[in-house]
Motif scaffolding. Structure first.
Motif, short mmCIF file in Angstrom:
data_model
loop_
_atom_site.label_atom_id
_atom_site.label_comp_id
_atom_site.label_asym_id
_atom_site.label_seq_id
_atom_site.Cartn_x
_atom_site.Cartn_y
_atom_site.Cartn_z
N MET A 1 0.84 -1.19 0.00
CA MET A 1 0.00 0.00 0.00
C MET A 1 0.88 1.24 0.00
N PRO A 2 0.43 2.33 -0.65
CA PRO A 2 1.17 3.61 -0.57
C PRO A 2 1.22 4.10 0.87
N LEU A 3 2.21 4.94 1.17
CA LEU A 3 2.45 5.39 2.54
C LEU A 3 1.79 6.71 2.87
N ARG A 4 1.08 7.30 1.94
CA ARG A 4 0.58 8.66 2.15
C ARG A 4 -0.42 8.76 3.30
N GLY A 5 -1.09 7.67 3.66
CA GLY A 5 -2.09 7.72 4.71
C GLY A 5 -1.54 7.49 6.11
N LEU A 6 -0.24 7.22 6.25
CA LEU A 6 0.34 6.96 7.56
C LEU A 6 0.62 8.25 8.31
N PRO A 7 0.65 8.20 9.66
CA PRO A 7 1.13 9.38 10.42
C PRO A 7 2.55 9.72 10.01
N ASP A 8 2.91 10.99 10.19
CA ASP A 8 4.20 11.48 9.69
C ASP A 8 5.37 10.68 10.24
N TRP A 9 5.37 10.40 11.56
CA TRP A 9 6.51 9.69 12.14
C TRP A 9 6.60 8.26 11.63
N LEU A 10 5.45 7.60 11.47
CA LEU A 10 5.46 6.22 10.98
C LEU A 10 5.79 6.17 9.49
N ARG A 11 5.34 7.19 8.78
CA ARG A 11 5.67 7.24 7.34
C ARG A 11 7.17 7.40 7.14
N THR A 12 7.82 8.19 8.00
CA THR A 12 9.28 8.36 7.89
C THR A 12 10.00 7.03 8.12
N VAL A 13 9.55 6.30 9.13
CA VAL A 13 10.14 4.98 9.41
C VAL A 13 9.96 4.05 8.21
N ALA A 14 8.76 4.03 7.66
CA ALA A 14 8.48 3.14 6.53
C ALA A 14 9.27 3.53 5.29
N GLU A 15 9.47 4.84 5.08
CA GLU A 15 10.22 5.28 3.91
C GLU A 15 11.68 4.86 3.98
N TRP A 16 12.25 4.83 5.19
CA TRP A 16 13.64 4.44 5.34
C TRP A 16 13.81 2.93 5.50
N ASN A 17 12.72 2.19 5.48
CA ASN A 17 12.80 0.73 5.46
C ASN A 17 13.41 0.30 4.13
N PRO A 18 14.48 -0.49 4.14
CA PRO A 18 15.10 -0.90 2.86
C PRO A 18 14.13 -1.57 1.90
N VAL A 19 13.13 -2.26 2.44
CA VAL A 19 12.14 -2.90 1.58
C VAL A 19 11.40 -1.86 0.75
N SER A 20 11.09 -0.71 1.35
CA SER A 20 10.36 0.34 0.64
C SER A 20 11.17 0.89 -0.52
N SER A 21 12.45 1.18 -0.29
CA SER A 21 13.26 1.76 -1.36
C SER A 21 13.49 0.76 -2.49
N VAL A 22 13.67 -0.51 -2.16
CA VAL A 22 13.86 -1.52 -3.21
C VAL A 22 12.59 -1.70 -4.02
N ALA A 23 11.45 -1.81 -3.33
CA ALA A 23 10.18 -1.97 -4.04
C ALA A 23 9.87 -0.76 -4.91
N GLU A 24 10.09 0.44 -4.38
CA GLU A 24 9.82 1.66 -5.14
C GLU A 24 10.74 1.76 -6.35
N ALA A 25 12.01 1.41 -6.17
CA ALA A 25 12.94 1.46 -7.29
C ALA A 25 12.52 0.51 -8.41
N CYS A 26 12.07 -0.66 -8.05
CA CYS A 26 11.63 -1.63 -9.07
C CYS A 26 10.39 -1.13 -9.79
N ARG A 27 9.47 -0.51 -9.06
CA ARG A 27 8.27 0.04 -9.72
C ARG A 27 8.66 1.12 -10.73
N VAL A 28 9.59 1.97 -10.34
CA VAL A 28 10.03 3.04 -11.24
C VAL A 28 10.70 2.45 -12.49
N LEU A 29 11.56 1.46 -12.28
CA LEU A 29 12.28 0.88 -13.41
C LEU A 29 11.37 0.06 -14.31
N TRP A 30 10.37 -0.59 -13.72
CA TRP A 30 9.41 -1.37 -14.50
C TRP A 30 8.27 -0.52 -15.04
#
Length: 258
Positions: free
Chosen positions: A184-213
């Motif tokens: 799910m996109p992270l836009r609906g999370l509270p700010d502090w939890l969204r920051t944690v999720a954005e820095w989760n390595p899983v998030s950056s890898v998944a987002e990078a693959c979406r962009v490349l694909w």
């Protein structure tokens, strides 16, 4: 290299005799593709793209997370049965034993990803990027998986208890999968939890693959993993490998000496 290849051959022979290991790694991700990408696709919407396209990058990352537990259990089992002591008595590099674990389990992960990709294609997932971009995303997923395999080696060497390993790695799979943008996109999370999720390595890898694909439009945000997911993924995986591999090699020497 010859020692790594020989020990990897031993691991692959064991895999041929116990192919259910591939099923164990791929079962949860395949189930997520069916449940989220097919059953829930009509009720979950993502702006700018189809949900089954959005979710596939997260499912591939989940395969890497699932490998942590299987690798840790395999390493701990060899310690308990005395096989590790047998390797120590042989005139081979100790590092070659751990590299063989990770290379063989990477083959298992690739087979599991093939099953996930096949099910994804059946539910409607397609890659819309160019050839080089698509291959770059595949390489990124493999790099993430290989990093997780080394984490599994370290956990197996440190913990040893199979029940504890199974419980902790299963919890980590759930936490790191859902505390990310995998499903799910992270836009609906509270700010502090969204920051944690954005820095989760899983998030950056998944987002990078979406962009490349070209499976979904780039997410909006000010943090580095959101603005430059490819760069954030490479930096994160490089740092993790630089830390985990020496720790695993040291833990192997200590564990084998007990």
């Amino acid at each position: 290299m010859s020692e790594v290849l020989s020990l990897t051959g031993r691991q692959m022979t064991h895999l041929r005799r116990t192919p259910e290991k591939i099923i164990a790694v791929s079962l949860t991700p395949v189930a997520m593709v069916v449940i989220l990408g097919y059953l829930f696709a009509s009720v979950i919407t993502v702006e700018g793209g189809a949900y089954h396209d959005y979710v596939m990058a997260g499912v591939f990352a989940q395969v890497g997370l699932a490998c942590v537990g299987s690798t840790a259990i395999g390493v701990a089992s060899d310690l308990q049965t005395g096989l590790t002591d047998r390797f120590r008595s042989m005139p081979i590099s100790r590092a070659s034993v751990l590299f063989a674990y990770t290379v063989a389990d990477l083959v298992t992960a690739v087979a599991a990803m093939g099953a996930v990709a096949g099910v994804g294609l059946l539910v409607g997932w397609r890659i819309h990027g160019g050839l080089l971009e698509s291959l770059a995303a595949v390489g990124l997923i493999l790099g993430f998986t290989y990093t997780m395999l080394w984490l599994g080696v370290l956990i197996g060497l440190v913990m040893r208890n199979l029940e504890a390993i199974n419980g902790i790695t299963a919890l980590a799979l759930v936490v790191f999968s859902f505390l990310s943008n995998s499903f799910m996109p992270l836009r609906g999370l509270p700010d502090w939890l969204r920051t944690v999720a954005e820095w989760n390595p899983v998030s950056s890898v998944a987002e990078a693959c979406r962009v490349l694909w070209h499976n979904a439009p780039a997410s909006e945000g000010a943090s580095l993993p959101v603005r430059h997911p490819e760069l954030a993924s490479l930096l994160t995986l490089g740092v993790l490998l630089a830390v985990i591999v020496p720790l695993a090699l040291r833990a192997f020497r200590t564990a084998a000496a007990r």
